[in-house]
Scaffold this motif. Structure first.
Motif, short mmCIF file in Angstrom:
data_model
loop_
_atom_site.label_atom_id
_atom_site.label_comp_id
_atom_site.label_asym_id
_atom_site.label_seq_id
_atom_site.Cartn_x
_atom_site.Cartn_y
_atom_site.Cartn_z
N GLU A 68 0.86 -1.19 0.00
CA GLU A 68 0.00 0.00 0.00
C GLU A 68 0.89 1.25 0.00
OE1 GLU A 68 -4.26 1.24 1.12
OE2 GLU A 68 -3.36 -0.57 0.31
N THR A 69 1.82 1.26 0.97
CA THR A 69 2.77 2.37 1.10
C THR A 69 4.17 1.80 0.84
OG1 THR A 69 1.37 3.36 2.79
CG2 THR A 69 3.67 4.10 2.71
N CYS A 70 4.97 2.53 0.06
CA CYS A 70 6.25 1.95 -0.39
C CYS A 70 7.26 1.86 0.76
CB CYS A 70 6.82 2.75 -1.55
SG CYS A 70 7.62 4.30 -1.07
N ASP A 71 8.30 1.07 0.56
CA ASP A 71 9.33 0.85 1.58
C ASP A 71 10.00 2.14 2.01
OD1 ASP A 71 8.86 -1.83 1.61
OD2 ASP A 71 10.47 -2.35 0.21
N ILE A 72 10.13 3.08 1.08
CA ILE A 72 10.82 4.33 1.41
C ILE A 72 9.94 5.19 2.33
CG2 ILE A 72 11.82 6.45 0.45
CD1 ILE A 72 12.45 4.79 -2.09
N CYS A 73 8.68 5.34 1.96
CA CYS A 73 7.77 6.14 2.79
C CYS A 73 7.57 5.52 4.18
CB CYS A 73 6.41 6.30 2.10
SG CYS A 73 6.46 7.45 0.72
N SER A 74 7.60 4.20 4.26
CA SER A 74 7.36 3.57 5.56
C SER A 74 8.65 3.28 6.33
CB SER A 74 6.51 2.29 5.39
OG SER A 74 7.00 1.51 4.35
N ASP A 75 9.79 3.72 5.79
CA ASP A 75 11.07 3.51 6.47
C ASP A 75 11.30 4.64 7.49
OD1 ASP A 75 13.71 3.38 7.26
OD2 ASP A 75 14.52 3.06 5.27
N GLY A 76 11.20 4.30 8.78
CA GLY A 76 11.28 5.31 9.85
C GLY A 76 12.64 5.99 9.96
N THR A 77 13.67 5.38 9.38
CA THR A 77 15.02 5.94 9.54
C THR A 77 15.33 7.03 8.51
OG1 THR A 77 16.18 4.44 8.03
CG2 THR A 77 15.77 3.63 10.26
N ARG A 78 14.42 7.27 7.60
CA ARG A 78 14.74 8.26 6.56
C ARG A 78 14.39 9.67 7.02
NH1 ARG A 78 15.73 5.51 1.08
NH2 ARG A 78 15.92 7.68 0.45
N ASP A 79 15.05 10.64 6.42
CA ASP A 79 14.89 12.04 6.77
C ASP A 79 13.59 12.59 6.15
OD1 ASP A 79 14.99 14.72 7.10
OD2 ASP A 79 16.94 15.01 6.12
N ASN A 80 12.52 12.67 6.97
CA ASN A 80 11.25 13.09 6.39
C ASN A 80 11.07 14.61 6.36
OD1 ASN A 80 10.69 13.62 9.03
ND2 ASN A 80 9.16 11.98 9.28
N SER A 81 12.19 15.33 6.49
CA SER A 81 12.10 16.78 6.34
C SER A 81 12.39 17.19 4.89
CB SER A 81 13.09 17.48 7.28
OG SER A 81 14.40 17.30 6.82
N LYS A 82 12.80 16.20 4.08
CA LYS A 82 13.12 16.47 2.66
C LYS A 82 12.24 15.63 1.75
CE LYS A 82 18.10 17.48 3.10
NZ LYS A 82 18.22 17.26 4.56
N ILE A 83 11.69 16.30 0.73
CA ILE A 83 10.99 15.56 -0.32
C ILE A 83 11.65 15.89 -1.66
CG2 ILE A 83 8.84 15.35 -1.64
CD1 ILE A 83 7.27 15.72 0.87
N MET A 84 12.10 14.87 -2.34
CA MET A 84 12.66 15.08 -3.68
C MET A 84 11.57 14.82 -4.71
SD MET A 84 15.91 13.33 -5.59
CE MET A 84 17.17 14.03 -4.55
N VAL A 85 11.33 15.80 -5.57
CA VAL A 85 10.28 15.69 -6.58
C VAL A 85 10.88 15.19 -7.89
CG1 VAL A 85 8.53 16.94 -7.88
CG2 VAL A 85 8.96 17.53 -5.49
#
Lengths: 199, 199
Positions: A68-85
């Motif tokens: 449903e939600t990809c591995d990157i979005c659901s990976d808690g260790t990633r920096d969610n202050s940045k979104i690359m378009v």
């Protein structure tokens, strides 16, 4: 001379693929019936159907995933202050392979191209605005291609985001002008990410 | 980053095809899941299975066909005093497209290549000798490729046929040395057939 119908049908199917002309399609079709065993053909056929069934866009970033939600979005260790378009889901794989970036993504599924009837409504933009409202995003990195369409898309997003309190950057040095991200090597991509500038 | 498993499986399947590397396979797999509709995927999958099921070697000349005996062997209007010996079934399509030849064929399914373990027993030769015993064949045209293997195969067949009362010719001028028949254009092929010489 006509090919037997079943062979001709298979050639036509291969010709639908990008960059596959008549001669290449004939070669693939011949290879299928002469060189591949029955099992291999069944595996291939099953892989096609299974990939088509299971692989869907992530409900957050539109990247391809089998969940449903990809591995990157659901990976808690990633920096969610940045979104690359990015323009396409292929570009996510390219950036991930290059190995430097640890933020999140947003796949537009194309770039603005008025001549081809692709306006803002044809791209995954509303979901991007919504992510910026809700989430804790500090920076939007515009990594659309260095083509006319990619540049226009970056400009458009920048304009819209003027009213939002977020740093908008654009990857820059490194990606050869006029080419797609897909063909850039890892080092070029790393350089481009490193040298991003305020847009 | 890993591709989702279903996508990775599909990429592996595409990589089995001749001339398809990782990058091309990724592109084909992406195209399959992103651009092709469900129907198209089903059609493709069905075309693969159906071609594999229906296309078999002709029981006389070993050319690919969807019948017991191929259209060429069962065509009463063709000159059955001539048999052209070819390495692959692809070559039959090439010669047929060039449009001059009206005789029959015999597909060896390869060429002699001792280093790769391909000796006379690996080729469709016994069925060729049998056709020469039974049928009213006046001429055997050796149209194996102008490669070392193709030449060795032609020499081998010539040697065996010394004891048989049949004219053995070899196509000659026109086919570029070191290349496969598959890549020759129609005019080159016509020239080669026209200029065949006693071998």
């Amino acid at each position: 001379m006509q090919y037997p119908k079943a062979l001709e049908d298979l050639i036509s199917e291969f010709m639908k693929y990008p960059g596959v002309g008549r001669k290449t399609a004939e070669r693939y079709a011949m290879f299928s019936v002469i060189d591949l065993k029955n099992e291999s053909i069944n595996d291939f056929s099953q892989a096609l159907i299974s990939a088509k069934e299971k692989i869907r866009p992530c409900n957050i970033c539109h990247h391809l995933t089998d969940k449903e939600t990809c591995d990157i979005c659901s990976d808690g260790t990633r920096d969610n202050s940045k979104i690359m378009v990015l323009e396409t889901t292929k570009d996510v794989f390219s950036i991930e392979k290059s190995g430097t970036y640890r933020g999140l993504y947003h796949v537009l599924n194309g770039a603005l191209s008025p001549l081809n009837g692709i306006g803002p409504n044809e791209l995954n933009l509303v979901s991007l605005w919504k992510r910026l409202e809700k989430d804790d995003v500090k920076e939007v990195i515009l990594a659309t291609s260095a083509t006319q369409e990619g540049e226009a898309t970056a400009q458009y997003i920048k304009r819209v985001l003027r009213e939002v309190e977020v740093l908008v950057t654009r990857i820059g040095y490194g990606v050869p002008v006029g080419s797609n991200l897909e063909y850039a090597d890892d080092q070029t991509l790393n350089k481009a990410i490193e040298n991003r500038r305020v847009f």
